[in-house]
Design an enzyme around this catalytic site. Structure first.
Site, PDB file in Angstrom:
ATOM      1  N   GLY A  45       9.476   0.482   7.040  1.00  0.00           N
ATOM      2  CA  GLY A  45       8.411   0.870   8.011  1.00  0.00           C
ATOM      3  C   GLY A  45       7.557   1.855   7.928  1.00  0.00           C
ATOM      4  N   ASN A  82       8.512   6.375   0.236  1.00  0.00           N
ATOM      5  CA  ASN A  82       9.579   5.763   0.431  1.00  0.00           C
ATOM      6  C   ASN A  82      10.160   4.809  -0.746  1.00  0.00           C
ATOM      7  OD1 ASN A  82      10.131   7.195   2.894  1.00  0.00           O
ATOM      8  ND2 ASN A  82       9.375   5.157   4.002  1.00  0.00           N
ATOM      9  N   TYR A  92       5.513  -8.779  16.966  1.00  0.00           N
ATOM     10  CA  TYR A  92       5.186  -7.578  16.384  1.00  0.00           C
ATOM     11  C   TYR A  92       3.508  -7.628  16.941  1.00  0.00           C
ATOM     12  CZ  TYR A  92       9.121  -6.968  13.712  1.00  0.00           C
ATOM     13  OH  TYR A  92      10.633  -6.515  13.264  1.00  0.00           O
TER      14      TYR A  92
END
Length: 346
Positions: free
Chosen positions: A288, A298, A53
């Site tokens: 994410g 979220n 990442y």
């Protein structure tokens, strides 16, 4: 926040995990620290990253956060990372799940994170060149050496998961505890083989991309091209998910999501996340978010419970086309009449 077992292990993790793919790119260090703080404060404890990442920057930022926060905060975190993909493209051994590469990759991850032990180390994808015995024996050795506590798999097919479990058992090695696959209302094909395999073997699912790269946020409109700032404007996301925008099924799913969201006074994203987290074998859904605001929105999905009718409406709208060997004639072949009723593998 609800907590669940990490597969068959005794480790408890939050039903939602913080994904850190954007740390060091779309999410700078300050924003990443704010997300980690807010996530832990909300009761979240599973943080997921990978060595590739942003070329290791995500791990470095997480390591800096660990070093900057008191132990009573960082001790709550169950940290997961991954190894397998190329970390040195000039080195033919700088990729794969060989003992040599995973040993070097794990050592580098521990260094970037500033830790002595990683809670969950995941093989990022199947390696067709390395004997699975070599990979599993390395992971078992890493557990015995105290470098990792558990290991998991990512992006494996059903037969690959079963082979890993059977081989580990036959060799007396530690077994995997999790699988990290893509899973959302537009990508349900794992239900045909992978979910039953994981349920049979006690592996917990850690779904990635539960919002299908933002398609299931309700922010896109039919026949209107994505604009700068939206995920599907990025070439890689467009390549992976762009075709979904042209499917009738996608818009049928979004229509039902909007209707359910309105009844709950929730967002489309929250309903889509609530559906995934309620599915069998799911341990923790990876969130994410580029910004703190997106993460907070979220996380509110943890309080949203869908009723049976809403679950069925979403399931019906999102059901993928299915035929042999998972449906149709093959499904009828697997049915068996038991005491006046029918039992079948669906």
């Amino acid at each position: 926040m609800e907590y669940r077992r990490l597969g068959r292990s005794g480790c408890a993790v939050s039903a939602f995990a913080l994904g850190t793919l954007t740390f060091g790119a779309a999410t700078d260090k300050q924003e990443a620290f704010a997300q980690l703080d807010a996530f832990v404060e909300a009761g979240g404890n599973l943080v997921d990253t990978a060595d590739v990442y942003v070329d290791g920057t995500s791990e470095m930022i997480i390591g800096q956060w660990f070093a900057d926060r008191p132990n009573d905060v960082t001790d709550r975190v169950v940290l997961a990372t991954k190894g397998r993909f190329a970390t040195n493209r000039r080195d033919p051994n700088g990729v794969g799940s060989s003992r040599r590469h995973l040993d070097r990759a794990l050592t580098a991850s521990l260094r970037r994170l500033g830790l002595e032990t990683i809670d969950l180390y995941q093989v990022h994808a199947w390696d067709p060149l390395t004997p699975l015995e070599e990979t599993l024996s390395f992971l078992d050795d890493a557990i015995r050496a105290g470098k990792i506590r558990y290991y998991g798999l990512s992006n494996f097919t059903g037969w690959q998961v079963q082979k890993a479990v059977d081989l580990a058992s036959s060799l007396g090695l530690a077994r995997p505890v999790t699988l990290q696959p893509q899973y959302n209302l537009l990508s349900r094909e794992i239900e045909w083989e992978i979910v039953p395999t994981c349920e049979h073997n006690g592996l917990g699912l850690l779904p990635w991309s539960p919002l299908a790269s933002g398609i299931l946020t309700g922010r896109y409109q039919r026949d209107i091209e994505p604009v700068p700032g939206q995920r599907l404007f990025q070439k890689e996301n467009a390549r992976l998910f762009g075709d979904r925008m042209n499917e009738q099924r996608t818009w049928e799913v979004i229509h039902v999501l909007n209707a359910v969201a309105e009844r709950h006074d929730a967002t489309v994203s929250q309903v889509a996340l609530a559906w995934v987290v309620a599915q069998p074998a799911v341990t923790s859904v990876i969130l994410g978010a580029r910004t703190l605001e997106q993460l907070k929105e979220n996380l509110e999905a943890s309080a949203l419970l869908l009723n049976a009718e809403e679950e069925e409406q979403l399931a019906a709208a999102s059901r993928p086309s299915i035929d042999y060997p998972y449906g149709g004639m093959a499904l009828r072949q697997r049915r068996r009449k038991i005491q006046g009723g029918w039992h079948h593998d669906s």
